[in-house]
Design a protein around this motif. Structure first.
Motif, short mmCIF file in Angstrom:
data_model
loop_
_atom_site.label_atom_id
_atom_site.label_comp_id
_atom_site.label_asym_id
_atom_site.label_seq_id
_atom_site.Cartn_x
_atom_site.Cartn_y
_atom_site.Cartn_z
N ASP A 293 -7.03 5.00 12.55
CA ASP A 293 -5.70 5.05 12.06
C ASP A 293 -6.00 5.92 10.66
O ASP A 293 -6.73 5.77 9.95
N ASN A 294 -4.68 6.83 10.51
CA ASN A 294 -4.73 7.26 9.24
C ASN A 294 -3.08 7.82 9.10
O ASN A 294 -2.40 7.76 10.23
N THR B 97 -9.63 -0.91 11.19
CA THR B 97 -9.42 0.51 11.53
C THR B 97 -10.65 1.41 10.93
O THR B 97 -11.47 0.98 10.11
N VAL C 163 -10.23 6.85 8.82
CA VAL C 163 -9.25 7.02 7.72
C VAL C 163 -9.41 8.38 7.12
O VAL C 163 -8.59 9.17 6.89
N ALA D 61 -5.17 3.07 4.14
CA ALA D 61 -5.61 2.21 5.08
C ALA D 61 -5.48 0.86 4.85
O ALA D 61 -5.30 -0.06 5.69
N VAL E 32 -11.39 -2.17 6.97
CA VAL E 32 -11.30 -0.76 7.33
C VAL E 32 -12.89 -0.27 7.08
O VAL E 32 -13.55 -0.61 6.30
#
Length: 321
Positions: free
Chosen positions: A204-205, A228, A231, A274, A283
């Motif tokens: 995810d980013n 996640t 990033v 994030a 993260v």
């Protein structure tokens, strides 16, 4: 470092985790062990690995690091992508490849690639326990905190034979919690499975917004603890850096009003984003220099920022549309 509670493990964990994908391939064992120890001393307590990482060497190197630290860290490894067979000749050329990556920083920032055989029966139930036992041996431990299905198809997450084998390794005490590491579609399927998957891991980013799509697909994601990664990868760092200096530095000037500045403006904004969009999760970052570890740990000590999400939504996410 800020911590969050993982119900599937029944414990608090640091919000910043260490991604080990390059450990043993782009990063040598000696450099990797120094980085793992340095991060641990600064509060990092979640270590993410897989049999295929580091050309098959990452689990073994992480196992050396775990000695005398095992009960103080969380280890997540995976099942699904087999450990590669690396020839002696390829191992001989590793130091030269690392030197080339160091000489060409843009090359070293590219995300590690793993050949993934997308066959329908890639995840075989009868191979799960054997894979777990081999991971335990390489990690030099008698339990794995989190075992993640690695890039499964949605059908795999509902396959009764796979679910049965996952329950078996849980019952035997080999594994303490089961996760899903994959696409929003696979995670949505896992959310419909019987109560077995407790953690979901995904990239995810601001440029992909995978976490937001996954939460929408799973009913706000209440079922999962989210982890996640990516990033800085998937081109995010380069794209944000370009936006910050483009148009005469207009976006960089706006970001400076939020107290961001050189030399790590893009990296700090991405990491803050994030943590902000995943405030109750963790993260992962791949970080093998002291400067990178120090920067990441400094951001992880702070409460999630409330201003970075709206800023990214207005000036970065809107710009890609």
């Amino acid at each position: 470092m800020r911590t969050v509670f993982v119900s599937g493990l029944g414990r608090e964990v640091p919000v910043l985790g260490f991604g080990c994908a390059s450990l043993g391939s782009r990063v040598s064992e000696s450099q990797g062990l120094r980085a793992l120890s340095y991060a641990f001393e600064r509060g990092v307590g979640w270590y993410d690995v897989a049999p295929a990482y580091g050309d098959g060497e990452a689990e073994g190197i992480l196992g050396k690091f775990l000695a005398a630290r095992r009960e103080r860290v969380v280890v997540c490894t995976k099942f699904g992508i087999p450990r590669p067979v690396v020839s002696p000749l390829m191992r001989l050329f590793r130091p030269a490849a690392r030197a080339m990556a160091k000489a060409l920083p843009l090359l070293s920032r590219q995300p590690p690639r793993v050949n993934r055989p997308w066959s329908k029966n890639r995840l075989r139930a009868d191979q799960i326990e054997g894979s777990v036992v081999e991971s335990l041996r390489r990690l030099r431990t008698d339990f794995i905190d989190v075992l993640a299905l690695d890039e499964p198809n949605p059908e795999d997450c509902l396959n009764e034979a796979i679910l049965r084998e996952l329950r078996r390794v849980l019952e035997k005490g080999y594994v303490r919690c089961v996760a899903i590491a994959g696409s929003p579609e696979a995670i949505a399927a896992a959310a419909r499975a019987p109560e077995i998957f407790k953690i979901a891991q995904l990239p995810d980013n601001p440029f992909v917004e995978t976490l937001e799509r996954t939460k929408q697909a799973t009913g706000d994601g209440a079922k999962f603890f989210f982890v996640t990664h990516g990033v800085f990868g998937l081109g995010a760092h380069e794209r944000l850096s370009h936006l910050l200096v483009g148009d005469g530095g207009r976006l960089g000037a706006l970001a400076s009003q939020l107290a961001y500045g050189p030399p790590f403006m893009a990296a700090e904004m991405l990491l803050d984003y994030a943590f902000a969009v995943n405030p109750d999760g963790a993260v992962l970052a791949s970080m093998f220099t002291q400067a990178h570890i120090d920067t990441n740990c400094a951001r992880a000590r702070r409460p999630p920022r409330r201003d970075i999400g709206p800023f990214m939504q207005k000036f970065v996410i809107a710009a890609k549309q």
